[in-house]
Design a protein around this motif. Structure first.
Motif, PDB file in Angstrom:
ATOM      1  N   LEU A 186       0.839  -1.202   0.000  1.00 36.47           N
ATOM      2  CA  LEU A 186       0.000   0.000   0.000  1.00 36.47           C
ATOM      3  C   LEU A 186       0.877   1.256   0.000  1.00 36.47           C
ATOM      4  O   LEU A 186       0.559   2.238  -0.687  1.00 36.47           O
ATOM      5  N   ASN A 187       1.971   1.243   0.764  1.00 35.36           N
ATOM      6  CA  ASN A 187       2.876   2.395   0.765  1.00 35.36           C
ATOM      7  C   ASN A 187       3.457   2.617  -0.628  1.00 35.36           C
ATOM      8  O   ASN A 187       3.543   3.745  -1.106  1.00 35.36           O
ATOM      9  N   ASP A 188       3.822   1.511  -1.262  1.00 37.77           N
ATOM     10  CA  ASP A 188       4.352   1.611  -2.611  1.00 37.77           C
ATOM     11  C   ASP A 188       3.297   2.195  -3.548  1.00 37.77           C
ATOM     12  O   ASP A 188       3.580   3.047  -4.386  1.00 37.77           O
ATOM     13  N   TYR A 189       2.071   1.756  -3.354  1.00 38.62           N
ATOM     14  CA  TYR A 189       0.955   2.203  -4.205  1.00 38.62           C
ATOM     15  C   TYR A 189       0.739   3.708  -4.052  1.00 38.62           C
ATOM     16  O   TYR A 189       0.632   4.434  -5.046  1.00 38.62           O
ATOM     17  N   THR A 190       0.723   4.189  -2.795  1.00 42.67           N
ATOM     18  CA  THR A 190       0.460   5.617  -2.604  1.00 42.67           C
ATOM     19  C   THR A 190       1.653   6.446  -3.074  1.00 42.67           C
ATOM     20  O   THR A 190       1.478   7.540  -3.588  1.00 42.67           O
ATOM     21  N   SER A 191       2.859   5.903  -2.914  1.00 45.13           N
ATOM     22  CA  SER A 191       4.018   6.686  -3.323  1.00 45.13           C
ATOM     23  C   SER A 191       4.071   6.842  -4.835  1.00 45.13           C
ATOM     24  O   SER A 191       4.718   7.726  -5.351  1.00 45.13           O
ATOM     25  N   ARG A 192       3.358   5.997  -5.562  1.00 45.52           N
ATOM     26  CA  ARG A 192       3.359   6.102  -7.015  1.00 45.52           C
ATOM     27  C   ARG A 192       2.079   6.735  -7.529  1.00 45.52           C
ATOM     28  O   ARG A 192       1.691   6.531  -8.684  1.00 45.52           O
ATOM     29  N   GLY A 193       1.380   7.457  -6.673  1.00 47.64           N
ATOM     30  CA  GLY A 193       0.241   8.226  -7.163  1.00 47.64           C
ATOM     31  C   GLY A 193      -1.107   7.591  -6.907  1.00 47.64           C
ATOM     32  O   GLY A 193      -2.125   8.116  -7.337  1.00 47.64           O
TER      33      GLY A 193
END
Lengths: 889, 289
Positions: A736-743
């Motif tokens: 999820l962190n990866d997802y939010t960091s990519r927009g």
């Protein structure tokens, strides 16, 4: 019976056409298939050409067999075959059809009517007449009567007009109607619930002729009894005939306009005859509930109407002293403000209060003496709840006075106890957590509530059991005790802020509301008032006009009602004081009826329905002939590959592409709770439909994703409904962190804030737990300046199923991420507001309600999708005034 | 009377709607072919320059090209290419057997024959020849509108029963006959022989649909003729395909033989092939003196 099959023919003489089939065979054999016709200019060149081998000019045998089979099917189909035809009726002479149509028959009424139709069909096939007897009294309060012998078609119309009645059958009167009647056969469709007059009725039936008794197996009869109101819940009570296996059961709490606000599922253990199901509901919502309904087939017995007794709890405030309502310091100032929004408040002296029915009387440090004390004691004995607050006067009273005061739950020590202050070492004391047995259990105790002065209870054996709230050191703060049918509750502090800051806290409001909910409801009318019927339930539990025979009932009779056509279940009395007459309150304990003596027993659902298979055979024959046509075309070379491909294309439905990358789709995080996941799925589906209809965006079906397992890169927006036990693992958090960091954008919904408090307890704590690992940026409340509030519609607030909760978005603009907030946190349960079921309806009502709220919820969803798809595109609008100004210069 | 007028007007309208595309197609085909052919390559009467040659005694002084002669000491005579206009008589079969095609993707044989005819006419007109239609009016418009005149006349010509009508032809004219020539050989031989006796030199172009060439049908088929022939039921078409190919080859062979005998050219064309190839061959044959 034909060849051992349960098969009869309606027109058997048509089968005589079957021997003609060989003739058809011969005709088909000698007629070769027609050649294909082709225009051809060079026909002259074909003259005199002969093929070296001869083709089959005759129809191939397998095609012949196909055609013969189709012809046979047509003949048999036209002969009217009936499959599963039941055995003939015994005896001859008219059939007597006895049907129970009391309250217990509503749930499986269709099966009963089918069984009755089946019996009629058989009578008709044998050319016999039939007589009909229904065992319940009619709507006009006529006793059961036996019809004349009628032909089946006439009786069918009478059967079609039959409806289950919401009152018990009158088998004694039915037995009288049968006196002296004889018939060839008796079919009795029984409800299986015992009444007092079963024996004479069974005897009368057996005297008429050979009886076949049909009853469902197992007999499932469920009766919803009037519920028990408790402080923070409504306990539905259901009694039923003991079942051989566990039976799942759902109870729905519905409002007057049919919205279901809550649902409780429970399982009735095998052999159990009663079950209770608690419906936890916030008090504001509980007061809007007008009926409890058992999930499943509708019936009057499965419906409980709730009247004022479950809602109306007038609170009397005894204003003995002047200045009781002085702002901020008056003894009743805080009590009034805590109770006014939810309760009906009355004020006055004791006589004025007791002149009308009242549920709760609040005494704020008013000494009780003599006549007044006796009157109040009598009122408590009858079931009132007396709420007393301590105060300087109570503290000043001598031990003797206190000992003589009967309206105290515990004995008090004279004097009071000071905690803290200039000359004391002790500190003001905080509250302890509420014990499980206390009606306050579950309320959060704020740490800032401090008690600085209180009266003390005399230690006794009962003290612990009577303590509902205590200080951190164990000193009782709120004590309560039963008194007659009523209850006395004492707060050991004042009702104003003199002795403690408890009245200043929200806890005080919650405590008082729970106490009021604990009190007995008040019935509006006097005992001997005659209440006219206003609305009645029909046999299926639907509200209808009262039947013609319905007359008024006195309030006294309502306490121990008898349900009959004169007093059907429903609502009685004037609008200000509606009283409910419930079938569940009037029915005795349920017992299984003994079968009729000497009767042949059959199960109601067990009898297979007669099926006329003629139309199916004809349809099969048509299908075969179509196949024959296709095969003939193929044989004649007229079937082109292109045409076949077209046919196949038309026959095979287009397969929707489910690959996520090929279609923009919303997604929700799988929580593991099937109910919550179902709401999320249908909610996102409903939102997708709305977005597709209103905007240029084109969204596919929503996807269910598990962070850490599924690739999240394809989804612009993740909806995450938080459950109380949500505990994503480290892998999921990292994904999820990866997802939010990519927009990516995650919409986190705690589903229970604002007006929905109490629907999803524990999700706030779960949110804290979850967001510990999640990279959540600093948040700010979403206001109408944010892009999210103007990305498609201009929105002021952002309701879902509930409204009023603050929605949180990222505080700072992150240019790296196109200024898009990676998380949006709120608790308005948006998915439930967006949800659309298979029929296109919205299964979850909005609270407080209204189509406007749902429209706004959808608009918020559209804004959200636009925000996720276009980022801060509309954010530029913010700069328009500045740009215009610059252009002007 | 009135209805007849109406019918004629309707027909004219239909033809008018159909002709321009046909003309455009014919012009296109002709333009493609024109790049591949050349003039007579011989000195003679004409407009286009052919060569300068030194003045010979005997030439009239008036023929000296003074502009070319002024550049040198010698006098030059300017010669032009020979452009002898010849009359070419064209005919196409309009019988019902030509109004047929084997599938929706194919052109009608008649359509293709008319296209070939008009394209050939366009080429010939461009080369300065005169074009007439057998059975058409004796005088034909010339100049820029000549092709349109040919197209109009073509649409008005009646069906002459699969063979060219018995129309008077000048001696040494050129004739081009386009049709399917599936009728019995003796009739064709008589018609060609009558023309060759005038004497007239000519060319025969047979237009066939691929289905006529290959007989691609199968199974039990009832064949219906297009010109009042008797129906033939073939129980199994696959079985007679070889026999049909032989019969067709015999017909072609016969046609080629009778053309050779009359000193005529013979060519075949299938409607699924490009019209340019056949047209080029035809035009090359006609260009030969």
């Amino acid at each position: 019976m034909i060849f051992g099959l349960p098969l009869v023919f309606a027109a058997p003489w048509l089968l005589l056409a079957l021997p003609a089939l060989p003739l058809l065979w011969w005709l088909l054999r000698v007629t070769p298939p027609a050649p294909r016709v082709q225009r051809f200019p060079a026909i002259r060149l074909l003259d005199g050409l002969h093929a070296p081998e001869r083709t089959a000019a005759r129809t191939p045998p397998w095609l012949l067999a196909l055609r013969m089979f189709a012809a046979g099917l047509i003949i048999v189909g036209l002969a009217g075959p009936v499959l599963d035809a039941a055995a003939r009726l015994p005896g001859d002479g008219p059939l007597l059809l006895a049907i129970d149509d009391g309250w217990a028959t509503a749930p499986d009424w269709t099966a009963r009517m089918q069984a009755a139709q089946g019996a009629l069909d058989r009578a008709e096939r044998d050319g016999r007449t039939a007589r009909l007897l229904t065992t319940a009294r009619t709507e006009t309060d006529q006793p059961p009567r036996l019809s004349q012998p009628l032909l089946a078609p006439e009786l069918r119309t009478r059967l079609a007009a039959l409806r289950p009645k919401p009152w018990p059958p009158d088998r004694a009167a039915a037995a009288q109607a049968l006196a002296g009647v004889t018939a060839g056969a008796v079919t009795y469709i029984a409800d299986g619930v015992a009444t007092a007059d079963d024996a004479p009725f069974g005897k009368a039936l057996a005297a008429v002729g050979p009886v076949t008794e049909l009853r469902p197996d197992p007999v499932i009869v469920r009766v919803a009894r009037p519920p028990q109101a408790e402080a923070d819940r409504l306990v539905a009570r259901i009694s039923l005939l003991p079942q051989p296996a566990d039976l799942p059961l759902g109870v729905l709490a519905q409002t007057g306009d049919g919205r279901t606000l809550a649902r409780v599922d429970t399982v009735v253990p095998a052999g159990s005859s009663a079950v209770e199901a608690a419906i936890p509901l916030p008090p504001e919502l509980r007061n809007t509930i007008t009926r409890l309904v058992l999930d499943g087939p509708a019936s009057a017995a499965g419906t409980v109407l709730l009247d004022e007794r479950w809602r109306r709890r007038p609170v009397g405030l005894l204003t003995a002293t002047e200045g009781a309502d002085t702002p901020l310091i008056g003894p009743l100032f805080y009590v009034r403000r805590a109770l006014a929004p939810t309760s009906e408040l009355r004020e006055g002296n004791l006589d004025a209060l007791l002149a009308r029915a009242v549920s709760v009387i609040v005494l704020a440090d008013v000494p009780l003496e003599g006549e007044a004390a006796r009157k109040l004691e009598a009122w408590v004995d009858r079931g009132g709840l007396l709420l007393r607050f301590a105060g300087p006067r109570m503290a000043e009273a001598s031990g003797n006075t206190l000992a003589r005061d009967p309206l105290l739950p515990v004995r008090l020590l004279a004097g009071d106890r000071q905690l803290g202050g200039a000359l004391s070492w002790s500190q003001p004391a905080a509250l302890a957590r509420f014990e499980g047995a206390s009606p306050f259990a579950g309320l959060a105790v704020p740490a800032e509530v401090l008690i600085s002065r209180q009266v003390l209870a005399e230690p006794s054996a009962q003290l612990v059991a009577r303590t509902w709230a205590a200080l951190a050191d164990g000193t009782p703060l709120v004590t309560a005790g039963p008194h007659g049918a009523g209850r006395i509750v004492l707060f050991h502090v004042t009702a104003n802020a003199d002795w403690s800051n408890l009245p200043l806290s929200g806890l005080f409001v919650d405590m008082l509301r729970r106490l009021v909910d604990l009190s007995a409801g008040v019935a509006g009318a006097a005992e001997d008032t005659v209440l006219a019927p206003v609305e009645s339930l029909d046999g299926f539990g639907a509200v209808a006009a009262p039947p013609p025979a319905a007359i008024g009932i006195t309030a006294a009779d309502l306490a121990a009602p008898v349900v009959s056509p004169r007093h059907p279940p429903g609502l009685y009395g004037p609008e200000s004081g509606r009283r409910a007459l419930n079938l569940g309150a009037a029915l005795p304990e349920l017992a299984l009826a003994a079968p009729t003596p000497g009767a042949a027993l059959a199960t109601l659902g067990g009898t297979v329905r007669e099926r006329a298979i003629g139309p199916s055979l004809l349809a099969a024959a048509v299908a075969l002939l179509v196949l024959d046509l296709v095969l003939s075309l193929w044989l004649r070379g007229l079937l082109r590959p292109a045409a076949v491909a077209m046919l196949l294309l038309a026959a095979v439905p287009a397969h929707a592409d489910e690959l996520p990358a090929l279609n923009t789709r919303l997604a929700y995080v799988v929580t593991g709770d099937t109910t919550v996941d179902g709401i999320s799925k249908s909610g996102l589906a409903g939102l997708s439909v709305y977005v597709n209809r209103r905007t240029a965006a084109s969204l596919g079906d929503p996807a269910a994703v598990t962070p850490g397992k599924d690739d999240l890169a394809f989804y612009p927006l993740l909806y995450w409904a938080i459950t109380a036990d949500a505990a994503p693992d480290a892998q999921a958090i990292a994904a999820l962190n990866d997802y939010t960091s990519r927009g990516g954008i995650i919409l986190i919904d705690t589903r229970g804030s604002g007006s929905g408090e109490g629907f999803a307890p524990g999700t706030d704590a779960a949110l804290q737990r979850i967001t510990r690992g999640l990279a959540v940026p600093p948040l700010a409340a979403l206001n109408s300046d944010h892009v999210l509030s103007r990305s498609f519609y201009l929105l002021q607030d952002f309701p879902g199923r509930f409204t009023g909760d603050t929605v949180w978005v990222q505080r700072d603009q992150d240019r790296n991420n196109d200024s898009v907030s990676p998380v949006i946190i709120g608790g308005n349960d948006w998915a439930a507001a967006w949800a659309v079921d298979a029929q296109g309806r919205n299964p979850y009502s909005t609270i407080p309600g209204g189509t406007r709220q749902r429209t706004l919820a959808y608009r918020f969803g559209v804004n959200l999708v636009m925000y996720a798809l276009t980022g801060n595109y509309k954010g530029d609008q913010v700069h328009v005034p500045a740009i215009l100004e610059r252009l002007g210069q | 009377m009135k209805t007849e007028f109406a019918r004629t007007a309707r027909r004219a309208e239909a033809l008018g709607a159909r002709l321009p595309p046909l003309l455009v197609a014919a012009q296109r085909v002709a333009a493609t072919v024109a790049q591949g052919v050349h003039g007579r390559r011989r000195v003679g009467q004409g407009d286009s320059f052919w060569q300068y040659r030194p003045f010979n005694t005997g030439d009239t002084p008036g023929r000296i090209d003074w502009r070319a002669s002024a550049k040198t000491d010698r006098a030059y005579v300017r010669e032009t290419e020979w452009e002898a206009a010849q009359t070419v008589y064209l005919w196409r079969d309009a019988s019902p057997s030509m109004d047929w095609r084997s599938g929706a993707a194919m052109p009608f044989k008649k359509e293709r024959a008319e296209l070939m005819l008009l394209a050939l006419a366009a080429l010939l007109l461009r080369g300065g020849e005169r074009v007439r239609l057998i059975g058409g009016p004796l005088r034909q418009r010339g100049g820029a509108g000549a092709l349109e005149g040919v197209a109009e006349t073509l649409s008005e010509l009646p069906d002459s029963g699969g063979l060219p009508p018995d129309a008077p032809l000048p001696r040494h004219a050129r004739v081009v006959l386009i049709g399917d020539f599936l009728s019995p050989l003796p009739g064709i031989r008589a018609a060609v022989g009558a023309m060759a006796a005038i004497p007239v030199q000519g060319h025969l172009l047979q237009v066939l649909d691929p289905a006529e060439a290959l007989l691609p049908y199968s199974g039990r088929v009832r064949f219906q003729g297009t010109e009042a022939e008797r129906d033939t039921v073939v129980p199994r078409v696959e079985g007679i395909r070889a026999g049909y190919a032989e019969a067709l080859a015999a017909q072609l062979h016969g046609l080629a033989a009778l053309c050779t005998a009359a000193g005529w050219g013979f060519g075949t064309h299938r409607t699924d092939h490009a019209p340019e190839a056949a047209l080029l061959g035809l035009y090359a044959t006609l260009s030969r003196p």
